[in-house]
Scaffold this motif. Sequence first.
Motif, PDB file in Angstrom:
ATOM      1  N   ASN A  61      -6.983   3.523  10.539  1.00  0.00           N
ATOM      2  CA  ASN A  61      -6.829   2.553   9.455  1.00  0.00           C
ATOM      3  C   ASN A  61      -7.648   2.966   8.236  1.00  0.00           C
TER       4      ASN A  61
ATOM      5  N   LEU B  64      -5.890   5.819   6.555  1.00  0.00           N
ATOM      6  CA  LEU B  64      -4.710   5.359   5.832  1.00  0.00           C
ATOM      7  C   LEU B  64      -5.096   4.662   4.532  1.00  0.00           C
ATOM      8  N   TYR B  65      -6.153   3.854   4.567  1.00  0.00           N
ATOM      9  CA  TYR B  65      -6.624   3.211   3.331  1.00  0.00           C
ATOM     10  C   TYR B  65      -7.078   4.250   2.312  1.00  0.00           C
TER      11      TYR B  65
ATOM     12  N   ARG C 280      -3.401   7.895  -3.382  1.00  0.00           N
ATOM     13  CA  ARG C 280      -2.070   7.804  -3.990  1.00  0.00           C
ATOM     14  C   ARG C 280      -2.079   6.866  -5.192  1.00  0.00           C
ATOM     15  N   ASP C 281      -2.806   5.745  -5.075  1.00  0.00           N
ATOM     16  CA  ASP C 281      -2.893   4.815  -6.204  1.00  0.00           C
ATOM     17  C   ASP C 281      -3.536   5.489  -7.413  1.00  0.00           C
TER      18      ASP C 281
ATOM     19  N   MET D  69      -5.918   7.280   2.063  1.00  0.00           N
ATOM     20  CA  MET D  69      -4.702   7.903   1.531  1.00  0.00           C
ATOM     21  C   MET D  69      -4.049   6.996   0.490  1.00  0.00           C
ATOM     22  N   VAL D  70      -4.013   5.697   0.768  1.00  0.00           N
ATOM     23  CA  VAL D  70      -3.412   4.754  -0.181  1.00  0.00           C
ATOM     24  C   VAL D  70      -4.211   4.745  -1.481  1.00  0.00           C
ATOM     25  N   ASP D  71      -5.531   4.736  -1.382  1.00  0.00           N
ATOM     26  CA  ASP D  71      -6.369   4.759  -2.590  1.00  0.00           C
ATOM     27  C   ASP D  71      -6.142   6.038  -3.385  1.00  0.00           C
TER      28      ASP D  71
END
Length: 97
Positions: free
Chosen positions: A29, A32-33, A39-40, A35-37
């Motif tokens: 988790n 993944l967070y 990408r953002d 990676m999301v940050d």
Amino acid sequence: MDANEKTLTLFATRVRQMILQYKDTKQENSELYAMVDERDAKIKELEEKLAQAQHDYNSLKMVKMLEITDGDMENAQKRVSKLIRDLNKCITLLSEK
């Protein structure tokens, strides 16, 4: 070992497995967070580049329109000058008659 001890041992084993699975899930988790940050941040950077490119394009388009206007102005001045010369020639010809 009696049935209660086996049950307790099995329960303890399952709890340890759940704790390990929880730690793995928590780690996944977190990744993944991250990676999301990431990408953002990349999306924000690309949106800023796009906005800058659109601004640059609009500026270039405006400059191009001004260049065309300046060129048209020069052509118009040349045509008016030619018309004035032709008119002067006609006036001179009419004056001679």
